[in-house]
Enzyme design. Structure first.
Site, PDB file in Angstrom:
ATOM      1  CE  LYS A  72      -3.974  -2.221   2.257  1.00 15.07           C
ATOM      2  NZ  LYS A  72      -4.957  -2.155   3.377  1.00 15.07           N
ATOM      3  CE1 TYR A  89      -9.384  -3.165   0.224  1.00 14.49           C
ATOM      4  CE2 TYR A  89      -8.419  -1.279  -0.885  1.00 14.49           C
ATOM      5  CZ  TYR A  89      -8.284  -2.397  -0.075  1.00 14.49           C
ATOM      6  OH  TYR A  89      -7.049  -2.738   0.430  1.00 14.49           O
ATOM      7  CG  ASN A 110      -3.705  -2.217   6.927  1.00 11.40           C
ATOM      8  OD1 ASN A 110      -3.570  -1.955   5.739  1.00 11.40           O
ATOM      9  ND2 ASN A 110      -4.757  -2.862   7.405  1.00 11.40           N
ATOM     10  CG  HIS A 143      -5.442  -6.334  -0.385  1.00 13.18           C
ATOM     11  ND1 HIS A 143      -6.681  -6.305   0.209  1.00 13.18           N
ATOM     12  CD2 HIS A 143      -5.493  -7.311  -1.338  1.00 13.18           C
ATOM     13  CE1 HIS A 143      -7.456  -7.221  -0.384  1.00 13.18           C
ATOM     14  NE2 HIS A 143      -6.766  -7.843  -1.320  1.00 13.18           N
ATOM     15  CD  GLU A 171      -8.821  -9.560  -3.578  1.00 12.38           C
ATOM     16  OE1 GLU A 171      -9.713  -9.245  -2.779  1.00 12.38           O
ATOM     17  OE2 GLU A 171      -7.654  -9.826  -3.209  1.00 12.38           O
TER      18      GLU A 171
END
Ligand code: ADP
Ligand code: MG
Length: 140
Positions: free
Chosen positions: A11, A51, A114, A117, A128
């Site tokens: 991320k 998302y 965080n 993913h 995905e």
């Protein structure tokens, strides 16, 4: 023995801090192979689509803005039980709850920023991966 592919995204909080190599080392040290990888700037439309399952959650808009705040690295990890193994290497969503030695324990800035993913099921991993990669880009 089940060899699986799973989707990982490093991320923007992690690309910005130049710690992508440290994160990849966690995957490789645990026996996962990075069989596809690309750096890209997500558009708002892409982030919202990726998302979509979270579209009714209170954190959705902030999550989308965070995911487009800098480059990400989309990657396919391959190995035995890769989906579950990657979730274990990542640690809990909230870094305060993530076990010692996990990526989120060591690197995450917050429950939102965080660092990684990871797909949460084999079925989601397939869709995905297809979101980011063509079959010919998975090289092993
Ligand atoms: P995970 O990434 O561990 O599978 P989720 O799928 O539940 O977690 O959530 C997707 C992402 O949304 C998280 O990784 C995190 O970036 C963000 N997020 C989840 N819960 C919250 C929250 N309570 N507040 C802010 N952001 C959140
Ligand atoms: Mg999730």
């Amino acid at each position: 023995m089940t060899i699986e592919n799973t989707l990982s995204i490093i991320k923007p909080d992690a690309t910005k801090r130049n710690i992508t190599g440290s994160i990849n080392a966690k995957f490789e040290d645990s026996g996962l192979n990075i069989i596809a990888q690309k750096r890209l700037q997500l558009t708002k439309g892409m982030a919202k689509k990726f998302y979509e399952v979270h579209k009714d959650r209170p954190f959705f808009n902030n999550l989308v803005d965070f995911m487009i705040s800098g480059p990400v690295i989309a990657q396919v990890l391959r190995g035995e039980n890769a989906v579950k193994l990657n979730r274990d290497i990542m640690g809990a969503t909230n870094p305060k709850e993530a076990e010692k030695g996990t990526i989120r324990n060591e690197f995450a800035e917050s429950i939102e920023a965080n660092s990684v993913h990871g797909s949460d099921s084999l079925e989601n991993a397939k869709s995905e991966i297809a979101f980011f990669f063509a079959e010919i880009e998975l090289v092993y």
